[in-house]
Design an enzyme around this catalytic site. Structure first.
Site, PDB file in Angstrom:
ATOM      1  CG  HIS A  37      18.944  -1.148  20.100  1.00 17.38           C
ATOM      2  ND1 HIS A  37      19.937  -1.834  19.439  1.00 17.38           N
ATOM      3  CD2 HIS A  37      19.130   0.159  19.804  1.00 17.38           C
ATOM      4  CE1 HIS A  37      20.687  -0.980  18.770  1.00 17.38           C
ATOM      5  NE2 HIS A  37      20.227   0.244  18.981  1.00 17.38           N
ATOM      6  N   GLY A 147      20.365   5.483  25.159  1.00 14.22           N
ATOM      7  CA  GLY A 147      21.320   4.695  25.937  1.00 14.22           C
ATOM      8  C   GLY A 147      22.452   5.552  26.485  1.00 14.22           C
ATOM      9  CE  LYS A 149      27.343   1.783  22.446  1.00 10.86           C
ATOM     10  NZ  LYS A 149      28.238   2.597  21.612  1.00 10.86           N
ATOM     11  CG  ASP A 150      25.625   6.010  21.704  1.00  8.95           C
ATOM     12  OD1 ASP A 150      26.779   5.751  21.333  1.00  8.95           O
ATOM     13  OD2 ASP A 150      24.660   5.285  21.418  1.00  8.95           O
ATOM     14  CB  VAL A 176      23.280  -3.874  27.913  1.00  7.32           C
ATOM     15  CG1 VAL A 176      23.254  -5.374  28.192  1.00  7.32           C
ATOM     16  CG2 VAL A 176      21.935  -3.246  28.252  1.00  7.32           C
ATOM     17  NE  ARG A 187      29.501   2.749  15.169  1.00  8.68           N
ATOM     18  CZ  ARG A 187      29.528   3.377  14.005  1.00  8.68           C
ATOM     19  NH1 ARG A 187      30.307   2.944  13.054  1.00  8.68           N
ATOM     20  NH2 ARG A 187      28.776   4.435  13.794  1.00  8.68           N
TER      21      ARG A 187
HETATM   22  O1  PAF Z   1      21.894   6.289  18.668  1.00  7.91           O
HETATM   23  C1  PAF Z   1      21.448   6.110  17.519  1.00  7.91           C
HETATM   24  O2  PAF Z   1      21.131   4.991  17.118  1.00  7.91           O
HETATM   25  C2  PAF Z   1      21.310   7.302  16.589  1.00  7.91           C
HETATM   26  O3  PAF Z   1      22.326   8.208  16.749  1.00  7.91           O
HETATM   27  C3  PAF Z   1      19.922   7.975  16.677  1.00  7.91           C
HETATM   28  C4  PAF Z   1      19.698   8.585  18.049  1.00  7.91           C
HETATM   29  C5  PAF Z   1      18.826   6.969  16.391  1.00  7.91           C
HETATM   30  C6  PAF Z   1      19.833   9.102  15.640  1.00  7.91           C
HETATM   31  O4  PAF Z   1      20.019   8.613  14.354  1.00  7.91           O
END
Ligand code: PAF
Length: 293
Positions: A37, A147, A149-150, A176, A187
């Site tokens: 983040h 990110g 990663k997602d 990262v 997590r």
């Molecule tokens: O990636 C996340 O943390 C969440 O899916 C998001 C984009 C903040 C939506 O709740």
């Protein structure tokens, strides 16, 4: 840094920034902030004049109630990190502020969510798209940072912005990793010592896919099989999926003739981790070697 927990004052604060011709950068999060983040926030800080970070654990995107219950919540530390990184506004609404009533309108996500996590977590991306659309309406940023990663989430957001003509520029920020390759994730906090040792198995499997594609394998099935075989047989590990998909549509590829995304989800004990790597065939993209970051 201003900490705001309601929509109306948040709108006023951002409107004042916009009146002063300040470019607004937005980093949506669910808190439990980590270095991944921090990279998003740092990038927003470099590129924008007013940086807004939202911290909201969105119940709509959780397909399992126990996952929502156990999702890490570290608000004081999150505020500290935001302040340290020069965030202008931390927006941390409660559930009643974001969803005063059960929403009667939500966003349905189509084909881009038909594989990978979308297939295994019913309703997840509808929940993500709905809350991100709400946050975009509330913050009205010029740029929003997500990110890599997602990767499927990022693809869903790009489609959302395209389909609804949302005037926001979506920016992707590289994953990262820990020194052993494990992608940073909120997590990871849930892993015990033994699970933490096992957790990089997914990254290693994805590296196997990347190696095989870099060597010139064009049939995705043997690439996938080799990657799956790289996950050690262990009672604490369960591979949920590992697929090779086209990076924009998130659809499985039939032949590898350009960059593909190898993406997987691995259960480590009771924690579900996801990760992905871009795989470039020989002669395209970056040379094989360390992860492109
Ligand atoms: O990636 C996340 O943390 C969440 O899916 C998001 C984009 C903040 C939506 O709740």
């Amino acid at each position: 840094m201003d900490v705001i927990d309601a929509v109306a004052p948040l709108r006023d604060r951002v409107a004042a920034a916009r009146r002063a011709s300040r470019r607004v950068g937005f980093v949506p999060t669910m808190g439990a902030l980590h270095l991944g983040h921090a990279r998003l926030i740092e990038r927003a800080r470099r590129e924008c004049d007013c940086v807004v970070v939202s911290i909201f654990v969105n119940p709509l995107q959780f397909d399992r109630p126990e996952d929502l219950r156990h999702y890490p919540r570290t608000l004081p530390a999150d505020f500290e990190m935001c302040a340290r990184l020069g965030v202008d506004v931390a927006f941390a609404p409660g559930t009643a502020e974001m969803y005063p009533a059960d929403p009667s309108c939500t966003i349905q996500v189509g084909r881009v969510a038909s594989h990978l996590c979308g297939r295994h977590r019913p309703g997840h991306f509808a929940g993500v798209a709905t809350v991100v659309m709400k946050l975009f309406q509330i913050v009205q940023p010029d740029r929003a940072y997500f990110g890599e990663k997602d990767a499927q989430q990022l693809a869903v957001i790009r489609h959302l912005v395209r389909d609804f003509n949302v005037p926001v520029q979506v920016e992707a920020v590289a994953t990262v990793r820990e020194p052993d390759g494990l992608a940073l994730s909120s997590r990871n906090q849930r892993l015990n010592a033994e699970e933490r040792r096992l957790a990089p198995a997914l990254y290693r499997a994805l590296c196997e896919a990347r190696r095989s594609v870099a060597e010139g394998t064009t049939d995705p099935e043997p690439v996938r099989r080799a990657a799956v075989a790289a996950v050690p047989r262990h009672e604490g590990l369960r591979l949920e999926y590992l697929e090779l998909v086209e990076p924009d549509t998130m659809q499985p590829v039939e032949s590898i003739d350009g960059p593909v995304l190898a993406a997987g989800a691995l259960w480590v004990g009771s924690t579900r981790l996801i990760d992905n790597l871009t795989c470039d065939p020989p002669g395209t993209g970056a040379p094989a070697g360390p992860v492109r970051e």
